[in-house]
Scaffold this motif. Structure first.
Motif, PDB file in Angstrom:
ATOM      1  N   ARG A 269       0.650  -0.859 -12.820  1.00 15.37           N
ATOM      2  CA  ARG A 269       0.559  -0.441 -11.424  1.00 15.37           C
ATOM      3  C   ARG A 269       1.068  -1.556 -10.512  1.00 15.37           C
ATOM      4  N   ALA A 270       1.809  -1.176  -9.481  1.00 17.63           N
ATOM      5  CA  ALA A 270       2.275  -2.152  -8.503  1.00 17.63           C
ATOM      6  C   ALA A 270       1.122  -2.557  -7.598  1.00 17.63           C
ATOM      7  N   PRO A 271       1.066  -3.824  -7.184  1.00 25.82           N
ATOM      8  CA  PRO A 271      -0.028  -4.243  -6.292  1.00 25.82           C
ATOM      9  C   PRO A 271      -0.108  -3.418  -5.011  1.00 25.82           C
ATOM     10  N   GLY A 272       1.044  -3.014  -4.494  1.00 30.22           N
ATOM     11  CA  GLY A 272       1.039  -2.233  -3.262  1.00 30.22           C
ATOM     12  C   GLY A 272       0.526  -0.817  -3.428  1.00 30.22           C
ATOM     13  N   ASP A 273       0.224  -0.414  -4.667  1.00 33.17           N
ATOM     14  CA  ASP A 273      -0.312   0.934  -4.904  1.00 33.17           C
ATOM     15  C   ASP A 273      -1.829   1.001  -4.785  1.00 33.17           C
ATOM     16  N   ILE A 274      -2.489  -0.148  -4.606  1.00 39.75           N
ATOM     17  CA  ILE A 274      -3.953  -0.207  -4.743  1.00 39.75           C
ATOM     18  C   ILE A 274      -4.603  -0.574  -3.415  1.00 39.75           C
ATOM     19  N   LEU A 275      -5.628   0.190  -3.066  1.00 41.46           N
ATOM     20  CA  LEU A 275      -6.485  -0.087  -1.913  1.00 41.46           C
ATOM     21  C   LEU A 275      -7.914  -0.248  -2.415  1.00 41.46           C
ATOM     22  N   VAL A 276      -8.590  -1.310  -1.983  1.00 43.09           N
ATOM     23  CA  VAL A 276      -9.965  -1.582  -2.397  1.00 43.09           C
ATOM     24  C   VAL A 276     -10.856  -1.547  -1.161  1.00 43.09           C
ATOM     25  N   LEU A 277     -11.914  -0.743  -1.222  1.00 42.25           N
ATOM     26  CA  LEU A 277     -12.876  -0.627  -0.126  1.00 42.25           C
ATOM     27  C   LEU A 277     -14.226  -1.130  -0.592  1.00 42.25           C
ATOM     28  N   THR A 278     -14.926  -1.802   0.286  1.00 43.17           N
ATOM     29  CA  THR A 278     -16.278  -2.299  -0.002  1.00 43.17           C
ATOM     30  C   THR A 278     -17.247  -1.711   1.009  1.00 43.17           C
ATOM     31  N   THR A 279     -18.392  -1.222   0.516  1.00 43.36           N
ATOM     32  CA  THR A 279     -19.384  -0.611   1.415  1.00 43.36           C
ATOM     33  C   THR A 279     -20.384  -1.623   1.943  1.00 43.36           C
ATOM     34  N   GLY A 280     -20.472  -2.795   1.306  1.00 43.74           N
ATOM     35  CA  GLY A 280     -21.424  -3.819   1.754  1.00 43.74           C
ATOM     36  C   GLY A 280     -20.679  -5.053   2.233  1.00 43.74           C
ATOM     37  N   GLU A 281     -20.942  -6.172   1.567  1.00 35.97           N
ATOM     38  CA  GLU A 281     -20.277  -7.423   1.946  1.00 35.97           C
ATOM     39  C   GLU A 281     -18.777  -7.313   1.712  1.00 35.97           C
ATOM     40  N   GLN A 282     -17.991  -7.863   2.630  1.00 36.57           N
ATOM     41  CA  GLN A 282     -16.543  -7.791   2.525  1.00 36.57           C
ATOM     42  C   GLN A 282     -16.041  -8.630   1.342  1.00 36.57           C
ATOM     43  N   HIS A 283     -14.903  -8.234   0.833  1.00 34.74           N
ATOM     44  CA  HIS A 283     -14.259  -9.033  -0.190  1.00 34.74           C
ATOM     45  C   HIS A 283     -13.829 -10.379   0.414  1.00 34.74           C
ATOM     46  N   PRO A 284     -13.932 -11.488  -0.339  1.00 32.37           N
ATOM     47  CA  PRO A 284     -13.554 -12.801   0.224  1.00 32.37           C
ATOM     48  C   PRO A 284     -12.137 -12.839   0.781  1.00 32.37           C
ATOM     49  N   TRP A 285     -11.221 -12.110   0.152  1.00 30.50           N
ATOM     50  CA  TRP A 285      -9.847 -12.104   0.681  1.00 30.50           C
ATOM     51  C   TRP A 285      -9.803 -11.489   2.068  1.00 30.50           C
ATOM     52  N   ALA A 286     -10.502 -10.363   2.255  1.00 32.39           N
ATOM     53  CA  ALA A 286     -10.491  -9.711   3.559  1.00 32.39           C
ATOM     54  C   ALA A 286     -11.131 -10.594   4.620  1.00 32.39           C
ATOM     55  N   ALA A 287     -12.233 -11.251   4.268  1.00 32.94           N
ATOM     56  CA  ALA A 287     -12.890 -12.138   5.226  1.00 32.94           C
ATOM     57  C   ALA A 287     -11.977 -13.291   5.619  1.00 32.94           C
ATOM     58  N   HIS A 288     -11.239 -13.821   4.667  1.00 31.90           N
ATOM     59  CA  HIS A 288     -10.326 -14.931   4.962  1.00 31.90           C
ATOM     60  C   HIS A 288      -9.175 -14.481   5.855  1.00 31.90           C
ATOM     61  N   GLU A 289      -8.567 -13.337   5.545  1.00 28.13           N
ATOM     62  CA  GLU A 289      -7.423 -12.877   6.327  1.00 28.13           C
ATOM     63  C   GLU A 289      -7.821 -12.443   7.724  1.00 28.13           C
ATOM     64  N   LEU A 290      -9.017 -11.900   7.873  1.00 25.92           N
ATOM     65  CA  LEU A 290      -9.469 -11.510   9.213  1.00 25.92           C
ATOM     66  C   LEU A 290      -9.689 -12.711  10.119  1.00 25.92           C
ATOM     67  N   SER A 291      -9.859 -13.897   9.532  1.00 25.34           N
ATOM     68  CA  SER A 291     -10.036 -15.092  10.356  1.00 25.34           C
ATOM     69  C   SER A 291      -8.763 -15.448  11.122  1.00 25.34           C
ATOM     70  N   PHE A 292      -7.621 -14.885  10.709  1.00 27.51           N
ATOM     71  CA  PHE A 292      -6.362 -15.142  11.410  1.00 27.51           C
ATOM     72  C   PHE A 292      -6.060 -14.081  12.458  1.00 27.51           C
ATOM     73  N   GLY A 293      -6.938 -13.126  12.614  1.00 27.23           N
ATOM     74  CA  GLY A 293      -6.741 -12.111  13.636  1.00 27.23           C
ATOM     75  C   GLY A 293      -6.621 -10.725  13.058  1.00 27.23           C
ATOM     76  N   ASP A 294      -7.081  -9.762  13.824  1.00 21.08           N
ATOM     77  CA  ASP A 294      -7.086  -8.378  13.375  1.00 21.08           C
ATOM     78  C   ASP A 294      -5.677  -7.822  13.211  1.00 21.08           C
ATOM     79  N   VAL A 295      -4.765  -8.220  14.099  1.00 21.10           N
ATOM     80  CA  VAL A 295      -3.404  -7.681  14.046  1.00 21.10           C
ATOM     81  C   VAL A 295      -2.691  -8.161  12.784  1.00 21.10           C
ATOM     82  N   ALA A 296      -2.779  -9.458  12.507  1.00 22.24           N
ATOM     83  CA  ALA A 296      -2.120 -10.002  11.316  1.00 22.24           C
ATOM     84  C   ALA A 296      -2.724  -9.418  10.033  1.00 22.24           C
ATOM     85  N   TYR A 297      -4.034  -9.143  10.083  1.00 19.37           N
ATOM     86  CA  TYR A 297      -4.693  -8.593   8.897  1.00 19.37           C
ATOM     87  C   TYR A 297      -4.180  -7.197   8.563  1.00 19.37           C
TER      88      TYR A 297
END
Length: 216
Positions: free
Chosen positions: A117-145
């Protein structure tokens, strides 16, 4: 007593003086007298002229192209089969406690990538604590994320509360790692709609069945 005629003898001194080269010196070699240069002899530094290049014959006009034969008529085939219902992706449930749902989701992503599977084919959702990658990328701004989701060249991690902003992808992985209330009940049906081919849900089976209902 008879007399015999004898040839006159020429003494050595009468032959002229003999020139003896000086010791240690070589007698000079006489140089040939240069003759007239012929037309075939080139001047130094110039190539030898070769034969004249023959003049190419006059080009003939190309004959008119032969028309290609008309393709044979193709017999009509039967109507194609109906495409599969893409609104109902294949569902895979991975039982896991809330504390291990995120780890189970990451293992599922690794298996998907290893299977081709290509990486761009996959979406991961979390119902509780955010994934560390998402938390890190959101620190640079919502638009860039969210721009990284639009790029579509890597796995994208998002919070289930923002599932409405998530774009459809062939595979959606949901980690039910907390908040077993309204967020899970609302996120799972939307995640099912976002998955074009496969929906993987990691978490407590009872909670998942309650959220998906008869669709499981």
């Amino acid at each position: 007593m008879p007399l015999f005629l004898q040839e006159p003898q020429i003494h050595e001194s009468a032959q002229g003086p003999r020139v003896t080269p000086a010791a240690g010196r070589t007698a000079p070699t006489p140089r040939p007298v240069p003759g007239p240069r012929s037309a075939a002899t080139p001047r130094p530094g110039r190539p030898v002229p070769g034969p004249a290049r023959p003049t190419p014959p006059a080009q003939r006009a190309d004959p008119a192209p032969t028309p290609a034969p008309a393709p044979a008529p193709v017999a009509p085939t039967s109507a194609p089969s109906r495409p599969e219902n893409r609104s109902a992706p294949r569902l895979q449930l991975i039982p896991a406690p809330a504390g291990g749902a995120l780890d189970a989701a990451e293992e599922a992503v690794d298996l998907l990538l290893e299977s081709g599977r290509a990486p761009g084919d996959i979406l991961v959702l979390t119902t509780g604590e955010q994934h560390p990658w998402a938390a890190h990328e959101l620190s640079f701004g919502d638009v860039a994320y969210w721009a990284q989701q639009d790029a579509g060249d890597d796995v994208f991690f998002a919070d289930a509360s923002a599932v409405d902003r998530a774009k459809p992808r062939p595979v959606v992985v949901v980690a039910v790692n907390g908040d077993a209330g309204d967020t899970v009940a609302r996120a799972l049906p939307v995640a099912r709609d976002r998955a074009a081919a496969l929906l993987i849900v990691c978490g407590d089976p009872q909670t998942i069945n309650s959220a998906l209902g008869a669709a499981v």
